[in-house]
Design an enzyme around this catalytic site. Structure first.
Site, PDB file in Angstrom:
ATOM      1  N   PRO A  28      22.149  12.539 -14.318  1.00  0.00           N
ATOM      2  CA  PRO A  28      21.703  13.720 -13.570  1.00  0.00           C
ATOM      3  C   PRO A  28      20.712  13.360 -12.453  1.00  0.00           C
ATOM      4  CG  PRO A  28      21.720  14.209 -15.909  1.00  0.00           C
ATOM      5  CD  PRO A  28      21.971  12.727 -15.775  1.00  0.00           C
ATOM      6  N   TYR A  77      19.487  12.343  -6.686  1.00  0.00           N
ATOM      7  CA  TYR A  77      18.973  11.518  -5.581  1.00  0.00           C
ATOM      8  C   TYR A  77      20.061  11.188  -4.571  1.00  0.00           C
ATOM      9  CZ  TYR A  77      14.772  11.045  -8.406  1.00  0.00           C
ATOM     10  OH  TYR A  77      13.635  11.302  -9.130  1.00  0.00           O
TER      11      TYR A  77
END
Length: 156
Positions: free
Chosen positions: A125, A130
């Site tokens: 996740p 990112y």
């Protein structure tokens, strides 16, 4: 309403609590060996690190702890994000992204040449988050670490 502010010494117990919750999430709770007193000394007196706190309606919902490093190639400081954490009940509201954007504003104001952080390989996740922000993994680098014992042994 979500707001971000710089942490104060009075926030140290909150920071400590959020660090412990992050450690549980990362399956590393046994590695938290610090204390409220040590954090207060190292963050607010010695200023080895800085913290911003994100609050929803005045209640802490997450935090980011960062410090500055230096790039010899770029010739400028860099902002290193040590920890970014948002409480589970506050996830999915954009708070993590808002904290990260605030850090980019700090990095820009400090004329940083880079902003970097590490992500656990299993934390898909976080990796997805990112990468959705166009952050690039530095796959050609391997992080090395000396723990306290390693430092002591090598230093003699």
């Amino acid at each position: 309403m979500f707001t971000i502010r710089k942490a104060t010494p009075e926030d140290t117990p909150v920071i400590f609590d959020l660090i412990k919750k992050l450690a549980v999430y990362e399956k590393m709770e046994d590695e938290v060996v610090t204390s409220v007193e040590e954090l207060q000394e190292n963050i607010f007196v010695k200023k080895f690190a800085y913290v911003i706190i994100g609050e929803e309606n005045g209640v802490p919902a997450g935090f980011a702890l960062y410090f500055y490093n230096f790039s010899t190639f770029v010739g400028k400081p860099g902002l290193y994000l040590e920890d970014l954490y948002v409480e589970p009940e506050h996830r999915g509201k954009g708070y993590g992204k808002t904290l990260l954007i605030e850090l980019t504003k700090i990095a820009k104001a400090e004329n940083c040449g880079r902003m970097e952080w590490s992500v656990l390989n299993w934390n898909q996740p976080a990796i997805d988050f990112y990468e959705s922000l166009h952050a690039k993994p530095m796959n050609e680098w391997t992080v090395y670490r000396l723990d306290k014992k390693g430092i002591t042994d090598l230093a003699g």
